[in-house]
Design a protein around this motif. Structure first.
Motif, mmCIF file in Angstrom:
data_model
loop_
_atom_site.group_PDB
_atom_site.id
_atom_site.type_symbol
_atom_site.label_atom_id
_atom_site.label_comp_id
_atom_site.label_asym_id
_atom_site.label_seq_id
_atom_site.Cartn_x
_atom_site.Cartn_y
_atom_site.Cartn_z
ATOM 1 N N GLY A 46 17.752 58.303 26.721
ATOM 2 C CA GLY A 46 18.112 57.094 27.449
ATOM 3 C C GLY A 46 18.961 57.409 28.648
ATOM 4 O O GLY A 46 19.736 56.572 29.111
ATOM 5 N N THR A 47 18.829 58.631 29.171
ATOM 6 C CA THR A 47 19.761 59.086 30.197
ATOM 7 C C THR A 47 19.196 58.942 31.600
ATOM 8 O O THR A 47 18.040 58.599 31.807
ATOM 9 C CB THR A 47 20.136 60.559 29.979
ATOM 10 O OG1 THR A 47 19.010 61.376 30.360
ATOM 11 C CG2 THR A 47 20.486 60.818 28.528
ATOM 12 N N TYR A 48 20.055 59.310 32.558
ATOM 13 C CA TYR A 48 19.728 59.268 33.974
ATOM 14 C C TYR A 48 18.636 60.247 34.347
ATOM 15 O O TYR A 48 17.999 60.132 35.373
ATOM 16 C CB TYR A 48 20.983 59.689 34.768
ATOM 17 C CG TYR A 48 21.263 61.148 34.570
ATOM 18 C CD1 TYR A 48 21.913 61.599 33.443
ATOM 19 C CD2 TYR A 48 20.767 62.082 35.468
ATOM 20 C CE1 TYR A 48 22.094 62.949 33.228
ATOM 21 C CE2 TYR A 48 20.941 63.427 35.256
ATOM 22 C CZ TYR A 48 21.613 63.855 34.133
ATOM 23 O OH TYR A 48 21.770 65.186 33.908
ATOM 24 N N LYS A 49 18.482 61.340 33.578
ATOM 25 C CA LYS A 49 17.682 62.468 34.027
ATOM 26 C C LYS A 49 16.197 62.186 33.874
ATOM 27 O O LYS A 49 15.728 61.789 32.812
ATOM 28 C CB LYS A 49 18.049 63.735 33.248
ATOM 29 C CG LYS A 49 17.506 64.998 33.897
ATOM 30 C CD LYS A 49 18.107 66.233 33.245
ATOM 31 C CE LYS A 49 17.623 67.489 33.940
ATOM 32 N NZ LYS A 49 18.211 68.698 33.330
ATOM 33 N N TYR A 50 15.471 62.380 34.966
ATOM 34 C CA TYR A 50 14.037 62.211 34.965
ATOM 35 C C TYR A 50 13.361 63.567 34.896
ATOM 36 O O TYR A 50 13.829 64.536 35.495
ATOM 37 C CB TYR A 50 13.544 61.578 36.279
ATOM 38 C CG TYR A 50 13.923 60.164 36.568
ATOM 39 C CD1 TYR A 50 13.526 59.581 37.769
ATOM 40 C CD2 TYR A 50 14.667 59.375 35.705
ATOM 41 C CE1 TYR A 50 13.849 58.279 38.094
ATOM 42 C CE2 TYR A 50 15.008 58.063 36.015
ATOM 43 C CZ TYR A 50 14.595 57.525 37.217
ATOM 44 O OH TYR A 50 14.929 56.229 37.548
ATOM 45 N N TYR A 78 17.426 66.458 44.750
ATOM 46 C CA TYR A 78 16.216 67.116 44.279
ATOM 47 C C TYR A 78 15.701 68.044 45.376
ATOM 48 O O TYR A 78 15.874 67.789 46.566
ATOM 49 C CB TYR A 78 15.109 66.098 43.971
ATOM 50 C CG TYR A 78 15.376 65.189 42.797
ATOM 51 C CD1 TYR A 78 16.082 64.011 42.955
ATOM 52 C CD2 TYR A 78 14.876 65.507 41.532
ATOM 53 C CE1 TYR A 78 16.314 63.169 41.877
ATOM 54 C CE2 TYR A 78 15.101 64.665 40.447
ATOM 55 C CZ TYR A 78 15.818 63.500 40.630
ATOM 56 O OH TYR A 78 16.041 62.669 39.557
ATOM 57 N N TYR A 138 21.852 61.702 43.256
ATOM 58 C CA TYR A 138 21.086 62.816 42.715
ATOM 59 C C TYR A 138 20.482 63.597 43.881
ATOM 60 O O TYR A 138 20.073 63.009 44.871
ATOM 61 C CB TYR A 138 19.938 62.318 41.829
ATOM 62 C CG TYR A 138 20.334 61.259 40.837
ATOM 63 C CD1 TYR A 138 20.388 59.924 41.209
ATOM 64 C CD2 TYR A 138 20.649 61.588 39.527
ATOM 65 C CE1 TYR A 138 20.758 58.933 40.310
ATOM 66 C CE2 TYR A 138 21.009 60.608 38.613
ATOM 67 C CZ TYR A 138 21.067 59.282 39.016
ATOM 68 O OH TYR A 138 21.438 58.313 38.111
ATOM 69 N N GLN A 158 16.127 55.153 40.146
ATOM 70 C CA GLN A 158 16.621 55.963 41.237
ATOM 71 C C GLN A 158 15.830 55.618 42.496
ATOM 72 O O GLN A 158 14.603 55.592 42.473
ATOM 73 C CB GLN A 158 16.473 57.450 40.909
ATOM 74 C CG GLN A 158 17.322 57.896 39.728
ATOM 75 C CD GLN A 158 17.181 59.367 39.428
ATOM 76 O OE1 GLN A 158 16.779 60.163 40.276
ATOM 77 N NE2 GLN A 158 17.551 59.747 38.209
ATOM 78 N N GLY A 210 25.124 56.944 33.937
ATOM 79 C CA GLY A 210 24.401 57.864 33.066
ATOM 80 C C GLY A 210 23.204 57.262 32.364
ATOM 81 O O GLY A 210 22.426 57.973 31.740
ATOM 82 N N ALA A 211 23.028 55.962 32.479
ATOM 83 C CA ALA A 211 21.896 55.336 31.800
ATOM 84 C C ALA A 211 20.619 55.559 32.595
ATOM 85 O O ALA A 211 20.642 56.013 33.734
ATOM 86 C CB ALA A 211 22.152 53.847 31.632
ATOM 87 N N ALA A 212 19.506 55.224 31.998
ATOM 88 C CA ALA A 212 18.209 55.420 32.644
ATOM 89 C C ALA A 212 17.962 54.314 33.664
ATOM 90 O O ALA A 212 17.152 53.427 33.462
ATOM 91 C CB ALA A 212 17.099 55.448 31.600
ATOM 92 N N ASP A 213 18.710 54.370 34.764
ATOM 93 C CA ASP A 213 18.542 53.401 35.842
ATOM 94 C C ASP A 213 17.518 53.871 36.844
ATOM 95 O O ASP A 213 17.237 55.060 36.957
ATOM 96 C CB ASP A 213 19.874 53.202 36.581
ATOM 97 C CG ASP A 213 20.877 52.439 35.749
ATOM 98 O OD1 ASP A 213 22.066 52.791 35.812
ATOM 99 O OD2 ASP A 213 20.461 51.499 35.055
ATOM 100 N N SER A 258 12.268 59.286 31.661
ATOM 101 C CA SER A 258 13.690 59.581 31.443
ATOM 102 C C SER A 258 13.814 60.452 30.195
ATOM 103 O O SER A 258 13.035 60.315 29.248
ATOM 104 C CB SER A 258 14.490 58.296 31.268
ATOM 105 O OG SER A 258 14.077 57.627 30.084
ATOM 106 N N ASN A 304 12.735 56.428 27.431
ATOM 107 C CA ASN A 304 12.649 54.978 27.355
ATOM 108 C C ASN A 304 12.449 54.307 28.716
ATOM 109 O O ASN A 304 12.476 53.081 28.810
ATOM 110 C CB ASN A 304 13.885 54.403 26.662
ATOM 111 C CG ASN A 304 15.155 54.649 27.456
ATOM 112 O OD1 ASN A 304 15.146 55.339 28.469
ATOM 113 N ND2 ASN A 304 16.253 54.066 26.992
#
Lengths: 112, 114
Positions: free
Chosen positions: A96-100, B35, B33, B103, B98-101, A93, A31
């Motif tokens: 709906g999580t932080y992980k890309y 990488y 995070y 980065q 944890g949301a799609a913020d 993402s 999303n």
């Protein structure tokens, strides 16, 4: 597993022309879709992003479009300038999580 | 407002040694995070820290570890260095939870293993 495909891997355009980079994602729950520009020896910089409830977003010469049905999104740069030369990464993402998940990058060269 | 900072800029180690990389997030961000970006390759997710806890890790061996401090800064430790660990290590921060913020990335630490 989740995957993001990015094309093309390299792109050369004449100054003033437009450039388009395309990404396809696999997770239908994704999303959030950021685009990053990475110049040589530097970290990626966010240039534009889009959320799944929006179909298009523009910021001056840069625009991103999202097609949720086809699960692809594109970066459009108009009136390219030599300083646009860099590597561009798309990301999606996971749910709906932080992980890309990142695409593999497109090296854009703008020829003066 | 200051962005994400990382230190050192460059780090040269020999095989078998340990490396410690440091990251300071944007003020107000609680998630950090890490990488790995090997030459010519994309960004591979290593670790995620939020509120002082390791929340998730990528597909990397246990010799890659780290921690997050009470001020939300973080360090990445790589033990028993191998030649293939040579890469640009990027730190990013976000608001967390944890949301799609979004980065935001730092400039990276270039680790060279000889």
């Amino acid at each position: 597993g989740e995957n993001v495909e990015q094309h093309p891997s390299t792109l050369s355009v004449q100054e003033g022309d437009s450039a388009v980079i395309k990404c396809t994602y696999s997770d239908s729950a994704s999303n959030y879709f950021p685009w990053y520009k990475q110049e040589l020896g530097k970290g990626p910089q966010l240039i534009i992003d889009i959320r799944s409830n929006v179909g298009e977003k523009k910021d001056q010469r840069i625009a991103v479009t999202l097609n949720k049905t086809a699960k692809h999104f594109s970066l459009h740069i108009t009136e390219t300038q030599p300083e646009d030369s860099a590597v561009y990464f798309c990301a999606a993402s996971i749910g709906g999580t932080y992980k890309y998940i990142f695409g593999t990058g497109t090296r854009l060269k703008v020829l003066a | 407002e200051a962005g994400v900072t990382q230190s050192p800029t460059h780090l040269i180690k020999t095989r078998g040694q340990q490396a410690t990389l440091r990251c300071s997030p944007i003020s107000g961000h609680t998630s950090v995070y890490w990488y790995q970006q090997a030459l010519g390759l994309g960004l591979q997710f290593l670790l995620w820290y939020d509120e002082g806890e390791e929340r998730n890790r990528g597909n990397f061996p246990p010799r890659f570890s780290g921690r997050q401090f009470p001020n939300y800064s973080s360090e990445l430790n790589v033990n028993a260095l191998e030649l293939e660990d040579s890469a640009l290590y990027l730190c990013a921060s976000s608001l967390g939870g944890g949301a799609a913020d979004t980065q935001y990335f730092g400039p990276g630490t270039r680790l060279t293993v000889l």
